[in-house]
Design an enzyme around this catalytic site. Structure first.
Site, PDB file in Angstrom:
ATOM      1  N   CYS A 232      14.512  12.521 -19.151  1.00  0.00           N
ATOM      2  CA  CYS A 232      14.604  11.477 -18.183  1.00  0.00           C
ATOM      3  C   CYS A 232      15.806   9.982 -18.815  1.00  0.00           C
ATOM      4  CB  CYS A 232      13.748  10.293 -17.582  1.00  0.00           C
ATOM      5  SG  CYS A 232      13.035  11.455 -17.075  1.00  0.00           S
TER       6      CYS A 232
ATOM      7  N   HIS B  36      15.790   3.304 -14.837  1.00  0.00           N
ATOM      8  CA  HIS B  36      15.328   5.040 -14.648  1.00  0.00           C
ATOM      9  C   HIS B  36      13.795   4.462 -13.008  1.00  0.00           C
ATOM     10  CE1 HIS B  36      13.597   8.404 -14.592  1.00  0.00           C
ATOM     11  NE2 HIS B  36      12.524   8.462 -15.641  1.00  0.00           N
TER      12      HIS B  36
ATOM     13  N   ASN C  54      10.551  10.431  -8.901  1.00  0.00           N
ATOM     14  CA  ASN C  54      11.390  10.376 -10.407  1.00  0.00           C
ATOM     15  C   ASN C  54      12.621  12.127 -10.472  1.00  0.00           C
ATOM     16  OD1 ASN C  54      12.350  11.078 -12.956  1.00  0.00           O
ATOM     17  ND2 ASN C  54      10.478  10.336 -13.972  1.00  0.00           N
TER      18      ASN C  54
HETATM   19  N1  ACO Z   1      -3.412  12.027  -7.137  1.00  0.00           N
HETATM   20  C1  ACO Z   1      -5.381  10.843  -7.447  1.00  0.00           C
HETATM   21  N2  ACO Z   1      -6.079  10.436  -7.965  1.00  0.00           N
HETATM   22  C2  ACO Z   1      -5.667  10.608  -9.157  1.00  0.00           C
HETATM   23  C3  ACO Z   1      -3.958  11.907  -9.296  1.00  0.00           C
HETATM   24  C4  ACO Z   1      -3.605  11.584  -7.606  1.00  0.00           C
HETATM   25  N3  ACO Z   1      -2.068  13.085  -7.817  1.00  0.00           N
HETATM   26  N4  ACO Z   1      -3.332  11.093 -10.870  1.00  0.00           N
HETATM   27  C5  ACO Z   1      -4.892  11.147 -10.873  1.00  0.00           C
HETATM   28  N5  ACO Z   1      -5.697  11.195 -10.596  1.00  0.00           N
HETATM   29  C6  ACO Z   1      -6.885  10.344 -11.003  1.00  0.00           C
HETATM   30  C7  ACO Z   1      -7.434  11.040 -12.323  1.00  0.00           C
HETATM   31  O1  ACO Z   1      -8.128  12.027 -11.958  1.00  0.00           O
HETATM   32  C8  ACO Z   1      -8.032   8.981 -12.872  1.00  0.00           C
HETATM   33  O2  ACO Z   1      -9.149   9.846 -12.004  1.00  0.00           O
HETATM   34  P1  ACO Z   1     -11.039   8.822 -12.627  1.00  0.00           P
HETATM   35  O3  ACO Z   1     -10.446   7.840 -12.904  1.00  0.00           O
HETATM   36  O4  ACO Z   1     -12.144  10.143 -11.104  1.00  0.00           O
HETATM   37  O5  ACO Z   1     -10.954  10.062 -14.004  1.00  0.00           O
HETATM   38  C9  ACO Z   1      -7.689   8.382 -11.609  1.00  0.00           C
HETATM   39  O6  ACO Z   1      -6.757   9.118 -10.950  1.00  0.00           O
HETATM   40  C10 ACO Z   1      -7.061   7.361 -12.646  1.00  0.00           C
HETATM   41  O7  ACO Z   1      -6.120   8.425 -13.753  1.00  0.00           O
HETATM   42  P2  ACO Z   1      -5.141   7.545 -14.469  1.00  0.00           P
HETATM   43  O8  ACO Z   1      -4.614   8.682 -15.665  1.00  0.00           O
HETATM   44  O9  ACO Z   1      -5.995   6.663 -15.063  1.00  0.00           O
HETATM   45  O10 ACO Z   1      -4.332   6.979 -13.332  1.00  0.00           O
HETATM   46  P3  ACO Z   1      -2.593   5.633 -13.921  1.00  0.00           P
HETATM   47  O11 ACO Z   1      -3.418   4.591 -13.259  1.00  0.00           O
HETATM   48  O12 ACO Z   1      -2.383   5.444 -15.093  1.00  0.00           O
HETATM   49  O13 ACO Z   1      -2.091   6.484 -13.613  1.00  0.00           O
HETATM   50  C11 ACO Z   1       0.476   7.161 -13.585  1.00  0.00           C
HETATM   51  C12 ACO Z   1      -1.032   7.499 -13.449  1.00  0.00           C
HETATM   52  C13 ACO Z   1       0.444   7.373 -12.261  1.00  0.00           C
HETATM   53  C14 ACO Z   1       1.283   8.585 -13.936  1.00  0.00           C
HETATM   54  C15 ACO Z   1       0.512   6.150 -14.858  1.00  0.00           C
HETATM   55  O14 ACO Z   1       0.050   6.667 -16.057  1.00  0.00           O
HETATM   56  C16 ACO Z   1       2.121   6.147 -14.671  1.00  0.00           C
HETATM   57  O15 ACO Z   1       3.101   5.934 -14.711  1.00  0.00           O
HETATM   58  N6  ACO Z   1       2.661   6.556 -16.242  1.00  0.00           N
HETATM   59  C17 ACO Z   1       3.871   6.197 -16.077  1.00  0.00           C
HETATM   60  C18 ACO Z   1       4.345   7.812 -17.071  1.00  0.00           C
HETATM   61  C19 ACO Z   1       5.223   8.027 -16.178  1.00  0.00           C
HETATM   62  O16 ACO Z   1       5.837   7.997 -15.156  1.00  0.00           O
HETATM   63  N7  ACO Z   1       5.625   8.963 -16.003  1.00  0.00           N
HETATM   64  C20 ACO Z   1       7.602   9.493 -15.595  1.00  0.00           C
HETATM   65  C21 ACO Z   1       8.269  10.398 -16.757  1.00  0.00           C
HETATM   66  S1  ACO Z   1       8.445   9.444 -17.858  1.00  0.00           S
HETATM   67  C22 ACO Z   1       9.698   8.045 -17.085  1.00  0.00           C
HETATM   68  O17 ACO Z   1      10.523   9.189 -16.516  1.00  0.00           O
HETATM   69  C23 ACO Z   1       8.972   6.950 -18.502  1.00  0.00           C
END
Ligand code: ACO
Length: 332
Positions: A115, A255, A285
């Site tokens: 990215c 980004h 993304n």
């Molecule tokens: N739909 C519904 N529920 C979901 C989904 C989905 N697509 N994905 C995960 N969940 C659930 C999980 O199973 C979990 O359930 P549980 O509490 O019953 O176990 C709950 O949602 C929370 O999951 P988390 O992983 O804790 O969610 P979080 O708040 O951390 O959000 C996310 C996840 C959006 C990926 C976040 O961590 C994030 O944005 N991270 C940054 C990474 C990023 O943006 N990466 C892109 C590539 S890297 C870059 O370019 C920077």
């Protein structure tokens, strides 16, 4: 940057595949919801390539528009640097295919910084232009992320989209036509890598590892924390090197990974939301394509004007990250 030459950004273009997929479309075949995706990420739509549409096809379309918007022809281009994680073939470079599609003879190669690839590619392009490898450089970010997503992994597959964006960098001697110290073009760039975090965002396959491509895997919570800290610190370093402060920026183009990351960086560096360009709701993304896509959308809307000061910043697997500051357009 006090050299007598300046590296101007003179054209931008972008391309999105026709197939547009909403969160509701995803709900139909996986256990997710529009509400979850919007609240956690800000994403509403993303575009996906068809099976027979290649990264080089998207990159070529974006490149043609950037070259046209710079008032140039493909034969004028000396260098093509493509940032991509999803090349057409393992080799040769997808940049060579784009060179063939454009019908020019530019030195062409790919850069892999996931990215962060577009920031890396601009930094390399600027260095090569300064080092006499030509006068006109096409920098492209293009990715078909949909082809490395695991649709059984809802925590990653809802985040990404496909697309391409491109810019033209031109080395020009503008010193006599501007007031002293009125620098245009790329003023500073800072890029970084820390392989300690290699496993936080990677594919579970690779050519030398298991002769496959693998699917994207991510530790989202850890990436989130690194993204906020590293995007903020690299931006502040760039500002300091240019003797600027955050109020000198007209626009920040981060980004487009997650609206919550963008908001957290905005709070940390204290830049108002209305100076931040966000296209995440419509694109998701798109990895290396995300910054030039957002730049092109904002340019078409008339938001970005000749002479505006922009900061661009990205982070991706590696971990690789960086920021740059530029004064966009042409002083002539
Ligand atoms: N739909 C519904 N529920 C979901 C989904 C989905 N697509 N994905 C995960 N969940 C659930 C999980 O199973 C979990 O359930 P549980 O509490 O019953 O176990 C709950 O949602 C929370 O999951 P988390 O992983 O804790 O969610 P979080 O708040 O951390 O959000 C996310 C996840 C959006 C990926 C976040 O961590 C994030 O944005 N991270 C940054 C990474 C990023 O943006 N990466 C892109 C590539 S890297 C870059 O370019 C920077």
């Amino acid at each position: 940057m006090n050299s007598k030459f300046q590296i101007l950004l003179t054209g931008v273009g972008s391309y999105l595949p026709k197939k547009k997929i909403s969160n509701n479309d995803l709900e139909k075949f996986m256990d997710t919801s529009d509400e979850w995706i919007r609240k956690r990420t800000g994403i509403k739509f993303r575009h996906f390539v068809e099976d027979n549409e290649l990264t080089s096809d998207m990159g070529t379309n974006a490149a043609e528009l950037a070259i046209f918007n710079a008032g140039l022809k493909p034969k004028d281009i000396d260098l093509i640097i493509l940032a991509t994680t999803t090349p057409d073939n393992t080799f040769p470079s997808t940049a060579s295919k784009i060179q063939r599609n454009l019908g020019c003879k530019a030195i062409s190669f790919d850069v892999q910084a996931v990215c962060a690839g577009f920031i890396y590619a601009i930094s390399i392009g600027v260095a090569m232009l300064k080092d006499t490898h030509g006068k006109k450089c096409l920098v492209i970010g293009a990715d078909s992320m949909s082809k490395i997503l695991d649709w059984n992994d809802r925590s990653t597959s809802v985040l990404f989209g496909d697309g391409a964006g491109a810019v033209v960098l031109e080395k020009k001697n503008v010193i006599n036509k501007t007031v002293e110290n009125n620098q245009w073009g790329v003023l500073v760039s800072k890029i970084f890598t820390n392989g300690e975090y290699y496993d936080l965002l990677s594919t579970d396959g690779g050519v030398s590892k298991n002769k496959s491509t693998g699917f994207l895997r991510m530790n989202g919570k850890e990436i989130f924390k690194h993204a906020v800290e590293k995007l903020s610190s690299s931006l502040l370093m760039c500002l300091e090197e240019c003797n600027m402060n955050i109020n000198d920026l007209d626009w920040l183009i981060p980004h487009q990974a997650n609206q919550r990351i963008i908001n957290a960086v905005s709070n940390k560096v204290k830049i108002p939301q209305d100076k931040i360009i966000s296209t995440i709701s419509n694109h998701g993304n798109t990895s290396a394509a995300s910054i030039p896509l957002a730049l092109d959308v904002a340019t078409k809307k008339g938001n970005i004007k000749n002479g505006d000061i922009l900061a661009l910043q990205a982070i991706g697997g590696g971990l690789s990250w960086g920021s740059l500051i530029l004064k966009i357009g042409n002083p002539n």
